[in-house]
Motif scaffolding. Structure first.
Motif, PDB file in Angstrom:
ATOM      1  N   ARG A   1      18.770  31.717  34.583  1.00  0.00           N
ATOM      2  CA  ARG A   1      17.913  32.964  34.816  1.00  0.00           C
ATOM      3  C   ARG A   1      19.206  34.083  35.196  1.00  0.00           C
ATOM      4  O   ARG A   1      18.656  35.376  35.174  1.00  0.00           O
ATOM      5  CB  ARG A   1      16.901  32.883  35.786  1.00  0.00           C
ATOM      6  N   LEU A   2      20.360  33.726  35.770  1.00  0.00           N
ATOM      7  CA  LEU A   2      21.315  34.549  35.917  1.00  0.00           C
ATOM      8  C   LEU A   2      21.799  35.279  34.831  1.00  0.00           C
ATOM      9  O   LEU A   2      22.032  36.493  34.547  1.00  0.00           O
ATOM     10  CB  LEU A   2      22.361  33.960  36.539  1.00  0.00           C
ATOM     11  N   GLU A   3      21.766  34.276  33.716  1.00  0.00           N
ATOM     12  CA  GLU A   3      22.119  35.074  32.379  1.00  0.00           C
ATOM     13  C   GLU A   3      21.154  36.005  31.906  1.00  0.00           C
ATOM     14  O   GLU A   3      21.463  37.371  31.284  1.00  0.00           O
ATOM     15  CB  GLU A   3      22.578  33.939  31.416  1.00  0.00           C
TER      16      GLU A   3
ATOM     17  N   ASP B   1      25.370  24.267  45.773  1.00  0.00           N
ATOM     18  CA  ASP B   1      26.719  25.294  46.138  1.00  0.00           C
ATOM     19  C   ASP B   1      28.008  25.303  45.323  1.00  0.00           C
ATOM     20  O   ASP B   1      28.406  26.432  45.123  1.00  0.00           O
ATOM     21  CB  ASP B   1      26.771  24.668  47.636  1.00  0.00           C
ATOM     22  N   GLU B   2      28.212  24.065  44.768  1.00  0.00           N
ATOM     23  CA  GLU B   2      29.257  24.095  43.962  1.00  0.00           C
ATOM     24  C   GLU B   2      29.098  24.763  42.714  1.00  0.00           C
ATOM     25  O   GLU B   2      29.844  25.596  42.249  1.00  0.00           O
ATOM     26  CB  GLU B   2      29.655  22.521  43.721  1.00  0.00           C
ATOM     27  N   SER B   3      28.138  24.700  42.066  1.00  0.00           N
ATOM     28  CA  SER B   3      28.068  25.646  41.190  1.00  0.00           C
ATOM     29  C   SER B   3      27.883  26.998  41.225  1.00  0.00           C
ATOM     30  O   SER B   3      28.491  27.992  40.472  1.00  0.00           O
ATOM     31  CB  SER B   3      26.486  25.058  39.989  1.00  0.00           C
ATOM     32  N   LEU B   4      27.131  27.241  42.080  1.00  0.00           N
ATOM     33  CA  LEU B   4      27.085  29.026  42.730  1.00  0.00           C
ATOM     34  C   LEU B   4      28.404  29.453  42.737  1.00  0.00           C
ATOM     35  O   LEU B   4      28.893  30.475  42.452  1.00  0.00           O
ATOM     36  CB  LEU B   4      26.293  29.111  43.831  1.00  0.00           C
ATOM     37  N   LYS B   5      29.248  28.864  43.650  1.00  0.00           N
ATOM     38  CA  LYS B   5      30.527  29.185  43.995  1.00  0.00           C
ATOM     39  C   LYS B   5      31.476  29.293  42.538  1.00  0.00           C
ATOM     40  O   LYS B   5      32.060  30.255  42.469  1.00  0.00           O
ATOM     41  CB  LYS B   5      31.324  28.125  44.948  1.00  0.00           C
ATOM     42  N   LEU B   6      31.366  28.370  41.773  1.00  0.00           N
ATOM     43  CA  LEU B   6      32.113  28.458  40.497  1.00  0.00           C
ATOM     44  C   LEU B   6      31.532  29.718  39.370  1.00  0.00           C
ATOM     45  O   LEU B   6      32.400  30.343  38.853  1.00  0.00           O
ATOM     46  CB  LEU B   6      31.896  27.205  39.709  1.00  0.00           C
ATOM     47  N   LEU B   7      30.309  30.317  39.480  1.00  0.00           N
ATOM     48  CA  LEU B   7      29.814  31.252  39.077  1.00  0.00           C
ATOM     49  C   LEU B   7      30.243  32.522  39.794  1.00  0.00           C
ATOM     50  O   LEU B   7      29.589  33.720  39.408  1.00  0.00           O
ATOM     51  CB  LEU B   7      28.480  31.154  38.717  1.00  0.00           C
ATOM     52  N   GLY B   8      31.064  32.395  41.060  1.00  0.00           N
ATOM     53  CA  GLY B   8      31.267  33.555  41.587  1.00  0.00           C
ATOM     54  C   GLY B   8      30.146  34.324  42.575  1.00  0.00           C
ATOM     55  O   GLY B   8      30.561  35.492  42.793  1.00  0.00           O
ATOM     56  N   ILE B   9      29.307  33.487  42.946  1.00  0.00           N
ATOM     57  CA  ILE B   9      28.253  33.983  43.711  1.00  0.00           C
ATOM     58  C   ILE B   9      28.749  33.677  45.136  1.00  0.00           C
ATOM     59  O   ILE B   9      28.441  32.587  45.458  1.00  0.00           O
ATOM     60  CB  ILE B   9      26.857  33.503  43.197  1.00  0.00           C
ATOM     61  N   SER B  10      28.896  34.711  46.032  1.00  0.00           N
ATOM     62  CA  SER B  10      29.210  34.318  47.546  1.00  0.00           C
ATOM     63  C   SER B  10      28.032  33.988  48.188  1.00  0.00           C
ATOM     64  O   SER B  10      26.996  34.399  47.792  1.00  0.00           O
ATOM     65  CB  SER B  10      30.028  35.203  48.019  1.00  0.00           C
ATOM     66  N   LYS B  11      28.171  33.208  49.409  1.00  0.00           N
ATOM     67  CA  LYS B  11      27.011  33.036  50.350  1.00  0.00           C
ATOM     68  C   LYS B  11      26.493  34.369  50.859  1.00  0.00           C
ATOM     69  O   LYS B  11      25.122  34.265  51.246  1.00  0.00           O
ATOM     70  CB  LYS B  11      27.797  32.273  51.491  1.00  0.00           C
ATOM     71  N   GLU B  12      27.147  35.334  50.800  1.00  0.00           N
ATOM     72  CA  GLU B  12      26.579  36.626  51.364  1.00  0.00           C
ATOM     73  C   GLU B  12      25.652  37.219  50.336  1.00  0.00           C
ATOM     74  O   GLU B  12      24.862  38.272  50.694  1.00  0.00           O
ATOM     75  CB  GLU B  12      27.960  37.815  51.684  1.00  0.00           C
ATOM     76  N   MET B  13      25.753  36.730  49.156  1.00  0.00           N
ATOM     77  CA  MET B  13      24.964  37.293  47.975  1.00  0.00           C
ATOM     78  C   MET B  13      23.696  36.581  48.066  1.00  0.00           C
ATOM     79  O   MET B  13      22.621  37.124  47.397  1.00  0.00           O
ATOM     80  CB  MET B  13      25.586  37.181  46.638  1.00  0.00           C
ATOM     81  N   ILE B  14      23.332  35.554  48.598  1.00  0.00           N
ATOM     82  CA  ILE B  14      22.482  34.742  48.553  1.00  0.00           C
ATOM     83  C   ILE B  14      21.376  34.893  49.933  1.00  0.00           C
ATOM     84  O   ILE B  14      21.720  34.617  50.986  1.00  0.00           O
ATOM     85  CB  ILE B  14      22.716  33.090  48.583  1.00  0.00           C
TER      86      ILE B  14
END
Length: 366
Positions: free
Chosen positions: A137-139, A168-181
């Motif tokens: 859904r990010l896409e 968390d591993e997948s979100l990090k690889l996609l460049g989504i920081s914790k501050e964005m969540i």
């Protein structure tokens, strides 16, 4: 006191057809659907009659002015105080029996002037659903071109950090920081100036090709696969799973081991290690389960043998194998005694060893 919603919209488009406030306009964008073309039938010693024939749902992204997000599942409420069912559905329930309508009152509201993109899903704790029902859904959001400030996720009812590190591993690889969540909790109740919601990218048993390609391309571009693996032939064990175990796993693996297979428990691997394992595999034998999500990282021509219980025959991994140009085989296990306290999808698997040997021969393994 904040009352639960007074009703529901079955579809987001139904709400938008009634929305009239021009001071804060809503937006609805339909996205093109990629049709699935099946080039091959499943190979095997017997015909598989799938229990489920899915269709891809309508794909859309919509903005909901002054929409709300509630609870640990991240359910969406419209400004006229109704539940949006199609982006908040709960398995085995109807809109009228949604958990939100069982509440005497909702938790206090937190207000924000931000635009929040909601990609919550009831069973996001499950690896398959996280990969195919949440991340794609990010896409869809990217394709819509609608800007947002932060992303709303949920962890899922049965979230356990040690088993769900892939989130968390997948979100990090996609460049989504914790501050964005923004992470949903049981007392979450957020009112946003704009909520961006989206449809699922597919149904659970029918993952579109473009979704597979999106995930493969994104993660393989960010993971440097080491060409060191000696595990070219792998047998995926579900011995540590709660259900759908292979009851005669020792006998099954005794046969496979003679052909150079190594047994792997995916729960012991990191997200990146799973990507590497499947990307370098030449043959994969596995009972039906979320671990086969990683077929998207295999290379064309990889042989796949999926083991089934006869009471639960879903075509999802055959469809994914078709998209990825894999060489797919299905092997249906024996009938096991019914258990009134167990649903079909949790039935254990018992493999006929003679059929296994015939499948190995059919797959031309030496």
């Amino acid at each position: 006191m904040i009352d639960p919603p007074i009703g529901y919209y079955s579809r987001t488009v139904d709400f938008l057809s009634t929305y009239k406030d021009e001071t804060t306009p809503a937006l609805y964008k339909r996205l093109p659907i990629q049709r699935t073309v099946m080039n091959t039938k499943p190979k095997g010693v017997e015909t598989i009659n799938w229990h489920y024939h899915p269709r891809i749902p309508r794909q859309f992204v919509a903005s909901i002015p002054w929409g709300r997000v509630w609870g640990s599942n991240g359910s969406v409420i419209t400004p006229d105080n109704k539940l949006l069912w199609d982006v908040s559905f709960e398995y085995n329930l109807t809109p009228k029996t949604h958990s939100i309508f069982k509440q005497k009152e909702l938790s206090p509201i937190t207000y924000t002037l931000e635009t929040l993109a909601v990609i919550t899903f009831q069973v996001s704790f499950n690896y398959f659903h996280w990969m195919f029902d949440v991340l794609p859904r990010l896409e869809l959001l990217r394709k819509s071109g609608i800007a947002y400030d932060r992303i709303v996720i949920n962890r899922g009812k049965y979230y356990h950090k040690e088993y769900c590190e892939f989130q968390d591993e997948s979100l990090k690889l996609l460049g989504i920081s914790k501050e964005m969540i923004i992470e949903c909790q049981p007392d979450t109740h957020i009112l946003a100036k704009q909520l961006i919601v989206s449809s699922m990218a597919g149904y659970s048993a029918h993952v579109p090709k473009n979704v597979c390609q999106f995930l493969r391309n994104e993660f393989l571009a960010k993971v440097k696969v080491r060409n060191e693996s000696k595990n070219k032939r792998i047998f995926i064990s579900r011995e540590d799973a709660l259900h759908r175990k292979v009851l005669n796993e020792k006998e099954v693996f005794a046969v496979l081991e003679k052909y150079g297979f190594k047994m792997v428990k995916l729960s012991t691997l990191s997200f990146v290690e799973k990507i590497e394992l499947f990307n370098q595999a030449e043959v994969i034998v596995s009972p039906h389960g979320a671990g086969l999500t990683n077929l998207i990282f295999c290379n064309p021509g990889t042989k796949v043998v999926e083991l089934f219980t006869p009471t639960y025959l879903l075509p999802c991994f055959h469809i994914i194998s078709n998209h990825m140009e894999l060489d797919y085989y299905g092997l249906i296990g024996e009938v096991v005694p019914r258990d009134a306290h167990r649903s079909n999808h949790k039935d254990p698997i018992v493999i006929d060893i003679d059929k296994l040997k015939k499948t190995i021969k059919l797959a031309e393994l030496k």
